[in-house]
Every structure is written in C-alpha cells, then in structure tokens.
Motif scaffolding. Structure first.
Motif, PDB file in Angstrom:
ATOM      1  N   PRO A 204      -0.354   2.917  -2.450  1.00  0.00           N
ATOM      2  CA  PRO A 204      -1.576   2.932  -3.267  1.00  0.00           C
ATOM      3  C   PRO A 204      -1.804   1.595  -3.959  1.00  0.00           C
ATOM      4  O   PRO A 204      -0.903   1.032  -4.588  1.00  0.00           O
ATOM      5  N   GLY A 205      -2.989   1.043  -3.813  1.00  0.00           N
ATOM      6  CA  GLY A 205      -3.325  -0.243  -4.420  1.00  0.00           C
ATOM      7  C   GLY A 205      -2.946  -1.455  -3.593  1.00  0.00           C
ATOM      8  O   GLY A 205      -3.334  -2.585  -3.930  1.00  0.00           O
ATOM      9  N   THR A 249      -7.165  -1.188  -0.718  1.00  0.00           N
ATOM     10  CA  THR A 249      -6.983   0.241  -0.487  1.00  0.00           C
ATOM     11  C   THR A 249      -7.694   1.029  -1.580  1.00  0.00           C
ATOM     12  O   THR A 249      -7.447   0.799  -2.765  1.00  0.00           O
ATOM     13  N   PRO A 250      -8.597   1.946  -1.231  1.00  0.00           N
ATOM     14  CA  PRO A 250      -9.260   2.759  -2.263  1.00  0.00           C
ATOM     15  C   PRO A 250      -8.247   3.581  -3.057  1.00  0.00           C
ATOM     16  O   PRO A 250      -7.180   3.934  -2.561  1.00  0.00           O
ATOM     17  N   LEU A 275      -6.921   4.507   8.285  1.00  0.00           N
ATOM     18  CA  LEU A 275      -5.644   4.037   7.761  1.00  0.00           C
ATOM     19  C   LEU A 275      -5.068   5.071   6.810  1.00  0.00           C
ATOM     20  O   LEU A 275      -5.810   5.784   6.126  1.00  0.00           O
ATOM     21  N   ALA A 276      -3.743   5.173   6.781  1.00  0.00           N
ATOM     22  CA  ALA A 276      -3.049   6.143   5.930  1.00  0.00           C
ATOM     23  C   ALA A 276      -2.520   5.454   4.679  1.00  0.00           C
ATOM     24  O   ALA A 276      -2.170   4.275   4.689  1.00  0.00           O
ATOM     25  N   VAL A 277      -2.489   6.218   3.600  1.00  0.00           N
ATOM     26  CA  VAL A 277      -1.943   5.753   2.327  1.00  0.00           C
ATOM     27  C   VAL A 277      -0.706   6.586   2.013  1.00  0.00           C
ATOM     28  O   VAL A 277      -0.750   7.819   2.079  1.00  0.00           O
ATOM     29  N   GLU A 278       0.399   5.922   1.695  1.00  0.00           N
ATOM     30  CA  GLU A 278       1.621   6.647   1.379  1.00  0.00           C
ATOM     31  C   GLU A 278       1.402   7.524   0.161  1.00  0.00           C
ATOM     32  O   GLU A 278       0.848   7.082  -0.847  1.00  0.00           O
TER      33      GLU A 278
END
Length: 483
Positions: A204-205, A249-250, A275-278
């Motif tokens: 994230p971020g 990244t949103p 795209l995936a975000v952890e």
C-alpha cells in the motif's frame, strides 16, 4: 511473451508419439501383461490404454487405463524476483527441482543456467550465441537454489535451466527476462500496446513500476489509473518502443487497473493491466470446536466458536456457519473460495514463473444431477434371530411389506444439519452454535466464515461424528453374469 518465455513466437504443440495396437491372450488365471515401449518425449504426455476383451461366447467387455509419460524423473522450475529490470540492476532467479509426486523434490541436482540475448536482425529473429553467459548451480537439500544475475545487454534475454536425471535424460525449462533501457542497442518490433507490472503485488502506497511496449517510439501516452474511488489521468512520454513508467498505488484497494492509450494511424490503440496490492493485517483466525467428537442421532450439538485478529486479540465478529454431511464432499469437493483471498489475496494476472512440467492433466470436476429417491419396498424379519441356521436366508424382501415395529424409526437424513449466517461473538471473541443432529450415521464438517465491521475476514472448520453403538449394512453380490 513475458509469460511464454519467447517474444518472437508462441509455445509449440507436441502431438506425442503415434498410437500402437496389438493382441494378447490371458493365462489360466485370467492375467496378461502388456508391455509398451515408450518413446522419449519433450513435454509431459498421457499414455492411454484401451482394452477390449472377448470371451468364448463372443461377449465383449471394455476397460481402459492411463499413465503419465515424462521427459525425465524430475522437472525444473525457474522463477524471477522481477518481471523486468532496468539496465544496471540485478535480478534474483530461483531454480527448483521437483519430482512428479505431490510435494516431492530432488536435492543436489547440478543445473546449468545460460543467458542468451535475442533481438531482430535483417527482419528475423537472431540469437547472440557469442554473448551467452553461463552459470552452474546445485539445488540444496530442499530442491532449490537462488542466484543473483546482473545483465550486460539490454532488451530480451532467454534464461534456460538445464540438467540431466540419473539415466542421462535432458531436463530443461526456459523463461524470458527484459532489461529496460532508454535507447536499445538492437531493434525490437511490437505490433500492439502491452503493459507488464514489475512484480506480482505492491505494498500500500508503493509506486508501481510498469514496462510499456508500443508499436512506435517517441510518442505521448495517456495513462489512466483507476482503483476504488480514485481515478487519475496523466500524459507520459514514451521514448522507446519498450519504456518504463511509474504510477502511484491508490489507497485502500486490493487491486487497481492501469490503462495506457497511444495514438495510431487511425484513432488510437490501448492496453490495460490489473495490479494487486498486498493486503494489510486483515486476516482473522476462526476456530470452531465441537463440545464432543461423537454424537448420537438426534442429540443436541454445541459448537464453540472463537475469533481473533491478526495480532491474536479476541474481536467481535459476525460468523456464518454451515454443518454439512461429508458424503456430499466425497462426491464433489468443496469449491467455496477462501474468504480472505477473495477480498485481499488476489494474486494478479502476471505472476511470473515457468516450469518444464507444462502439460500435466488435472482431474476434472464431477457434475451431479439431482434425483429423488423413492421407497419401493420394506424389510421384515421372517423369524427370530435365535432360530437362524447356517446357510439360511435371514430376511424376506417384498414390495409394500408392513413397517417393522421399532421404538423409533430414523427418518431425518438432511445433508445440511445446520446453517446460520448471523452468529455474533462477544467481546471475548466467543460464540456458540447449537442444533439437533439429523438421523444420518455419518461424519459432518462445520465450516465458518467470520467478518468484522472493519472488514477483517477469516475462516475455519471442524469435524464431528454421528453414530450408534453398532451398524448393520446390507450388501449384494458385486457381479451378476447373464445366462
């Protein structure tokens, strides 16, 4: 091309060896051995054996079997830590040697890694064999080894892992790696726009790095990033046909979409990538425990439920629980997706890995049709058990016979013993599910999914057995021959 390991052509199809046929006669014991010479294969193939047997009366019976043909006794897999890198950086490559049994591995395998640059020259593919680099490694006791490699050339490089098994049979696999640069030493052609994330998931971020290929260099591209309530539009200059860009990244999303639009001869052309975000620490631990492991039919059941967050603290949660007969799962496995992975664990479509085991046949699902069971007859005892003699039939089976006189007849055979979507846990993270068991003598699985007001989620299971002191089963002959 970044998934198939070749930017110039798709994967080839291996039709396998041609079919063979023959005749065999069984011996006096009804046995026969069929020997089939198996040729060498480059990819995994399935050997199917169909047998038609004819008896003295001319009746035919048919059976079949299958076996897996493999190139060697093990296979190799190669995974890169990054889908592409920038010139001057290095990349981690993990080589794994695996056997064809579940969770099996082969330790101490010498593996040769070769790195060969590829590009276009004179309108056709060219492999720069003179620039090939070689690295020798050996897998450890767990069947894997990780090496770092720093490329010298930009553009596309074929990474090939090669080994031999104990009988000298070749084992190899190939992946592709792109080295991004502002100006490439050799020319490449890309017919369409494509987007390649640098890795499977981002924190994230974190700013996400992307490789963008376009048909024409030195163009302006419109880049759109959309995720949750966020949508941004920016213009980026793509200096080459394979350029790298970075996007933000949103916030508070599990995945987001990036779209790149570039001008074309007639209008525009575009491509997008998800795209995936952890995920953050949103996983719950849901524990379900029956009051006891064994129950009688119709007995009152109690299942204790406890829910804790990722830090181990008890939390208030809403838990949905279902208690289902295991016979259902014996016919068809449970296909309910994991709740946490559904919300937070989306892996993205570009997880980079390659293996030489590339043609394994997976078992297919069995589709069942609902059929209503009808009672067509009853059973009544002909005489008291004390009067039975060896070789005598104990019971008489007739259609429409009278009901046996029993104190209680089991008639509740529900597949789902209990279901509730709204069991609430208290401040200590505890809740209880209570219900009466059906009359089925079988094992049951209790499955629960918990969720909190902050969207923490998790799941758990438990098992219990419903039985009596002894069971009586009726069995008939396994085979009936026509006369």
């Amino acid at each position: 091309w970044w998934r198939h390991g070749d930017p110039f052509r798709g994967a080839s199809y291996d039709a396998g060896p041609p079919p063979v046929s023959g005749n065999v006669t069984v011996d006096a014991a009804g046995h026969a051995t069929i020997a089939v010479r198996t040729p060498a294969v480059h990819t995994e193939q399935t050997l199917n054996l169909d047998v038609d047997g004819i008896d003295d009366a001319g009746k035919t019976v048919t059976t079949n079997a299958s076996a897996q043909l493999t190139p060697a006794s093990f296979y190799l897999g190669v995974a890169s830590s990054s889908y592409f890198i920038t010139a001057g950086d290095d990349v981690g490559l993990t080589v794994r040697s695996r056997t064809y049994t579940k969770d099996g591995f082969r330790a101490g395998v010498p593996v040769t890694l070769t790195f060969t640059p590829q590009y276009y020259a004179g309108g056709s593919e060219y492999r720069d064999e003179a620039a090939t680099e070689t690295r020798s490694v050996v897998t450890d006791g767990g069947g894997s080894v990780t090496v770092r490699w720093k490329p010298v050339h930009d553009g596309y490089t074929e990474v090939r892992a090669h080994a031999v098994d104990e009988r000298g049979r070749d084992v190899s696999t190939v992946i592709g790696l792109w080295v991004a640069s502002v100006r490439y030493e050799h020319a490449y052609r890309f017919e369409n726009v494509s987007i390649v994330p640098q890795k499977a998931a981002y924190r994230p971020g974190e700013r996400a790095a992307l490789l963008v290929t376009v048909p024409q260099a030195d163009v302006d591209a419109l880049v759109r990033v959309k995720g949750g309530a966020t949508e941004t539009l920016t213009v980026r200059r793509l200096a080459s046909q394979a350029s790298t860009i970075e996007v933000d990244t949103p916030r508070d999303v599990a995945r987001f979409r990036v779209t790149v639009i570039v001008p074309a001869r007639r209008g525009f052309t575009e491509a997008d990538s998800e795209l995936a975000v952890e995920p953050a620490a949103h996983k719950l631990t849901v524990a379900i425990r029956p009051e006891k492991r064994k129950y009688a039919p119709g007995e009152r059941a109690r299942f204790g439920i406890s829910v804790h967050d990722a830090a181990g603290r008890p939390v208030r949660a809403q838990v949905g629980i279902a208690v289902v007969d295991d016979a259902i799962f014996a016919l068809r496995a449970d296909t309910t997706p994991d709740a946490f992975r559904t919300l937070y664990g989306y892996p993205g479509p570009f997880r980079r890995t390659s293996g030489s085991w590339n043609a394994l046949d997976e078992p297919g699902s069995i589709w069942l049709y609902n059929r209503v069971l009808r009672t067509i007859g009853r059973t009544e005892s002909r005489q008291s058990p004390t009067q039975f003699v060896p070789g005598q039939t104990a019971d008489v089976y007739t259609v429409g016979a009278r009901q046996p006189s029993l104190e209680k007849l089991r008639n509740d055979f529900r597949d789902t013993a209990y279901w509730s979507p709204t069991i609430m846990t208290d401040a200590a993270g505890r809740g209880v599910a209570s219900f009466d068991w059906p009359d089925s003598l079988t094992s049951f699985t209790a499955s629960g999914i918990g969720v909190t007001q902050t969207s923490d989620v998790g799941s758990g299971t438990a098992n219990a057995l419903v039985t009596k002191d002894f069971l009586v089963r009726l069995s008939n002959a396994a085979l009936l021959a026509p006369r």
